[in-house]
Design a protein around this motif. Structure first.
Motif, PDB file in Angstrom:
ATOM      1  N   PHE A   1      31.114  46.033  35.591  1.00 39.18           N
ATOM      2  CA  PHE A   1      30.187  46.870  36.355  1.00 39.18           C
ATOM      3  C   PHE A   1      30.830  47.364  37.659  1.00 39.18           C
ATOM      4  CE2 PHE A   1      26.756  46.962  39.628  1.00 39.18           C
ATOM      5  CZ  PHE A   1      26.049  48.050  39.137  1.00 39.18           C
ATOM      6  N   PHE A   2      31.335  46.415  38.464  1.00 39.53           N
ATOM      7  CA  PHE A   2      31.895  46.806  39.764  1.00 39.53           C
ATOM      8  C   PHE A   2      33.231  47.549  39.602  1.00 39.53           C
ATOM      9  CE2 PHE A   2      28.818  43.678  41.349  1.00 39.53           C
ATOM     10  CZ  PHE A   2      28.249  44.426  42.364  1.00 39.53           C
ATOM     11  N   GLY A   3      34.007  47.141  38.567  1.00 37.56           N
ATOM     12  CA  GLY A   3      35.252  47.872  38.291  1.00 37.56           C
ATOM     13  C   GLY A   3      34.932  49.316  37.941  1.00 37.56           C
ATOM     14  N   GLY A   4      33.891  49.493  37.130  1.00 39.83           N
ATOM     15  CA  GLY A   4      33.476  50.829  36.701  1.00 39.83           C
ATOM     16  C   GLY A   4      33.034  51.691  37.881  1.00 39.83           C
ATOM     17  N   ILE A   5      32.172  51.138  38.744  1.00 41.12           N
ATOM     18  CA  ILE A   5      31.697  51.975  39.852  1.00 41.12           C
ATOM     19  C   ILE A   5      32.791  52.199  40.902  1.00 41.12           C
ATOM     20  CG2 ILE A   5      29.190  51.574  39.596  1.00 41.12           C
ATOM     21  CD1 ILE A   5      29.327  49.604  41.884  1.00 41.12           C
ATOM     22  N   SER A   6      33.823  51.362  40.879  1.00 39.11           N
ATOM     23  CA  SER A   6      34.944  51.594  41.800  1.00 39.11           C
ATOM     24  C   SER A   6      35.969  52.547  41.200  1.00 39.11           C
ATOM     25  CB  SER A   6      35.672  50.291  42.139  1.00 39.11           C
ATOM     26  OG  SER A   6      34.769  49.306  42.504  1.00 39.11           O
ATOM     27  N   GLY A   7      35.751  52.952  39.963  1.00 32.30           N
ATOM     28  CA  GLY A   7      36.654  53.909  39.327  1.00 32.30           C
ATOM     29  C   GLY A   7      37.937  53.295  38.794  1.00 32.30           C
ATOM     30  N   LEU A   8      37.917  51.978  38.563  1.00 27.79           N
ATOM     31  CA  LEU A   8      39.123  51.344  38.003  1.00 27.79           C
ATOM     32  C   LEU A   8      39.279  51.721  36.532  1.00 27.79           C
ATOM     33  CD1 LEU A   8      39.222  47.611  39.231  1.00 27.79           C
ATOM     34  CD2 LEU A   8      40.689  49.495  39.942  1.00 27.79           C
ATOM     35  N   PRO A   9      40.493  51.990  36.090  1.00 27.82           N
ATOM     36  CA  PRO A   9      40.704  52.292  34.663  1.00 27.82           C
ATOM     37  C   PRO A   9      40.339  51.094  33.785  1.00 27.82           C
ATOM     38  CG  PRO A   9      42.701  52.719  35.966  1.00 27.82           C
ATOM     39  CD  PRO A   9      41.737  52.017  36.867  1.00 27.82           C
ATOM     40  N   GLY A  10      39.873  51.373  32.573  1.00 24.41           N
ATOM     41  CA  GLY A  10      39.451  50.331  31.634  1.00 24.41           C
ATOM     42  C   GLY A  10      40.512  49.254  31.423  1.00 24.41           C
ATOM     43  N   LYS A  11      41.768  49.670  31.396  1.00 26.60           N
ATOM     44  CA  LYS A  11      42.868  48.735  31.145  1.00 26.60           C
ATOM     45  C   LYS A  11      42.946  47.685  32.276  1.00 26.60           C
ATOM     46  CE  LYS A  11      47.884  48.926  30.504  1.00 26.60           C
ATOM     47  NZ  LYS A  11      48.475  48.809  31.824  1.00 26.60           N
ATOM     48  N   ILE A  12      42.790  48.158  33.489  1.00 30.92           N
ATOM     49  CA  ILE A  12      42.848  47.249  34.645  1.00 30.92           C
ATOM     50  C   ILE A  12      41.650  46.303  34.614  1.00 30.92           C
ATOM     51  CG2 ILE A  12      42.877  47.103  37.200  1.00 30.92           C
ATOM     52  CD1 ILE A  12      45.340  48.508  36.379  1.00 30.92           C
ATOM     53  N   ILE A  13      40.475  46.862  34.267  1.00 31.84           N
ATOM     54  CA  ILE A  13      39.269  46.025  34.200  1.00 31.84           C
ATOM     55  C   ILE A  13      39.496  44.892  33.184  1.00 31.84           C
ATOM     56  CG2 ILE A  13      36.807  45.995  33.575  1.00 31.84           C
ATOM     57  CD1 ILE A  13      36.591  48.825  34.749  1.00 31.84           C
ATOM     58  N   LYS A  14      40.080  45.238  32.036  1.00 29.69           N
ATOM     59  CA  LYS A  14      40.383  44.222  31.004  1.00 29.69           C
ATOM     60  C   LYS A  14      41.337  43.160  31.563  1.00 29.69           C
ATOM     61  CE  LYS A  14      38.376  45.289  27.053  1.00 29.69           C
ATOM     62  NZ  LYS A  14      37.796  46.598  27.217  1.00 29.69           N
ATOM     63  N   GLU A  15      42.330  43.611  32.300  1.00 26.34           N
ATOM     64  CA  GLU A  15      43.301  42.667  32.893  1.00 26.34           C
ATOM     65  C   GLU A  15      42.606  41.709  33.862  1.00 26.34           C
ATOM     66  OE1 GLU A  15      47.070  45.747  32.843  1.00 26.34           O
ATOM     67  OE2 GLU A  15      46.523  44.814  34.752  1.00 26.34           O
ATOM     68  N   LYS A  16      41.690  42.275  34.637  1.00 26.98           N
ATOM     69  CA  LYS A  16      40.956  41.444  35.610  1.00 26.98           C
ATOM     70  C   LYS A  16      40.094  40.421  34.882  1.00 26.98           C
ATOM     71  CE  LYS A  16      42.516  43.696  39.167  1.00 26.98           C
ATOM     72  NZ  LYS A  16      43.521  43.078  40.027  1.00 26.98           N
ATOM     73  N   GLN A  17      39.496  40.853  33.765  1.00 25.99           N
ATOM     74  CA  GLN A  17      38.662  39.921  32.988  1.00 25.99           C
ATOM     75  C   GLN A  17      39.515  38.784  32.413  1.00 25.99           C
ATOM     76  OE1 GLN A  17      36.790  42.904  30.483  1.00 25.99           O
ATOM     77  NE2 GLN A  17      34.824  42.575  31.506  1.00 25.99           N
ATOM     78  N   THR A  18      40.719  39.132  31.980  1.00 22.00           N
ATOM     79  CA  THR A  18      41.628  38.107  31.454  1.00 22.00           C
ATOM     80  C   THR A  18      41.970  37.115  32.560  1.00 22.00           C
ATOM     81  OG1 THR A  18      42.548  39.770  30.003  1.00 22.00           O
ATOM     82  CG2 THR A  18      43.839  37.766  30.250  1.00 22.00           C
ATOM     83  N   LEU A  19      42.222  37.649  33.742  1.00 26.98           N
ATOM     84  CA  LEU A  19      42.591  36.813  34.885  1.00 26.98           C
ATOM     85  C   LEU A  19      41.466  35.829  35.242  1.00 26.98           C
ATOM     86  CD1 LEU A  19      45.283  37.221  36.336  1.00 26.98           C
ATOM     87  CD2 LEU A  19      44.048  38.335  38.185  1.00 26.98           C
ATOM     88  N   ILE A  20      40.239  36.318  35.190  1.00 26.43           N
ATOM     89  CA  ILE A  20      39.117  35.443  35.559  1.00 26.43           C
ATOM     90  C   ILE A  20      38.893  34.388  34.464  1.00 26.43           C
ATOM     91  CG2 ILE A  20      37.033  36.617  34.651  1.00 26.43           C
ATOM     92  CD1 ILE A  20      37.172  35.658  38.244  1.00 26.43           C
TER      93      ILE A  20
END
Ligand code: ADP
Ligand code: MG
Length: 266
Positions: free
Chosen positions: A100-119
């Motif tokens: 949600f927050f990655g999306g509203i910040s305009g982060l690319p989907g790939k980065i959002i996935k990476e962040k999810q992996t990290l968490i």
């Protein structure tokens, strides 16, 4: 270090009530600025004006010499903000919050996935399944900070990040903030916990919308002959209340507190 944020005569009125009263301060590049004040002092209002969530009544905010109002879009990209109340969406779990927050910040989907992996690597899977409202406060704050840092912001505004968490979590939190400073980030942290400002390079104390103290902790303690920030804080507020003229408090003018004087006007 140069100033990265300059706040000039910043004022916010809600109707007839002045929540922030013509305050002036700066934030230097790469510093941790501790923003102290009792509940209702005006901390959140000030921070929200800096990050553009709240319209100021008057004054000026410059970020990297740019007017914050006219350059809001580009400045948004370099500022991270962790709100006191709404740091995570309460009905979403951690992975959904990242999306949600990655999306509203305009982060690319790939980065959002990476962040999810990290968490996933750092947070217990059972906690990851919980709605953020049900996550224990200490872990929730950690995840909220993670979400705030997803865009790798240069300037980080943290509004009472340690409220409601236990001392050990608070210590860990501050050590993470200190690591961010070592990475060259500029950080403003508001708090009403006076015992946790040992990491701050500089302090601001706000009371009833007025900035009453500004300076480096050690210098301030020496100048005002105080043993602790807590003592300094209490005296500054007392001094402000005693000062019949109100306005900008006496400590800002770098005068030592005079224990024999009851009023600045005397
Ligand atoms: P702090 O974050 O230091 O606890 P706030 O900035 O939240 O303080 O609030 C400062 C003052 O402004 C408080 O008296 C608060 O009640 C008031 N205030 C904040 N937001 C609003 C609003 N939207 N409308 C009216 N008053 C408000
Ligand atoms: Mg607040």
């Amino acid at each position: 270090m140069p100033d990265i944020i300059e706040v000039k005569n910043l004022t916010k009125c809600f109707g007839h009530f002045t929540a922030v009263n013509c305050i002036n301060f700066n934030i230097k590049q790469g510093e941790i600025l501790g923003f102290l004040g009792p509940n209702g002092a005006g901390k959140t209002t000030t921070i929200k004006m800096i990050n553009g969530l709240l319209k100021k009544s008057s004054g000026e905010i410059l970020v990297k010499d740019l007017d914050a109002d006219t350059h809001r879009k580009e400045l948004k990209k370099i500022m991270g903000y962790m709100s006191q109340k709404f740091s995570l969406y309460p009905l979403l779990n951690s992975l959904e919050n990242i999306e949600f927050f990655g999306g509203i910040s305009g982060l690319p989907g790939k980065i959002i996935k990476e962040k999810q992996t990290l968490i996933r690597e750092t947070v217990d899977p059972t906690v990851l399944k919980l709605k953020s409202a049900d996550i224990p406060p200490g872990i929730r704050q950690k995840i909220a900070l993670f979400v705030c840092l997803m865009t790798d912001p240069e300037i980080i505004l943290l509004d009472e990040p340690t409220s409601g968490v236990d001392p050990e979590v608070r210590r860990n939190f501050w050590s993470e903030i200190y690591t961010l400073k070592q990475q060259g980030k500029t950080i403003l942290v508001s708090t009403h916990n006076l015992d946790e400002v040992e990491y701050a390079d500089r302090l601001l104390i706000i009371h009833k919308g007025n900035l009453i103290v500004e300076g480096e902790p050690e210098t301030l303690l020496k100048l005002h002959r105080k043993e602790s920030v807590e003592e300094l804080f209490k005296d500054a507020i007392l001094k402000y209340e005693e000062d019949a003229s109100g306005g900008q408090g006496a400590l800002l003018k770098n005068r030592p507190l005079d224990p024999y004087k009851t009023s600045d006007k005397a």
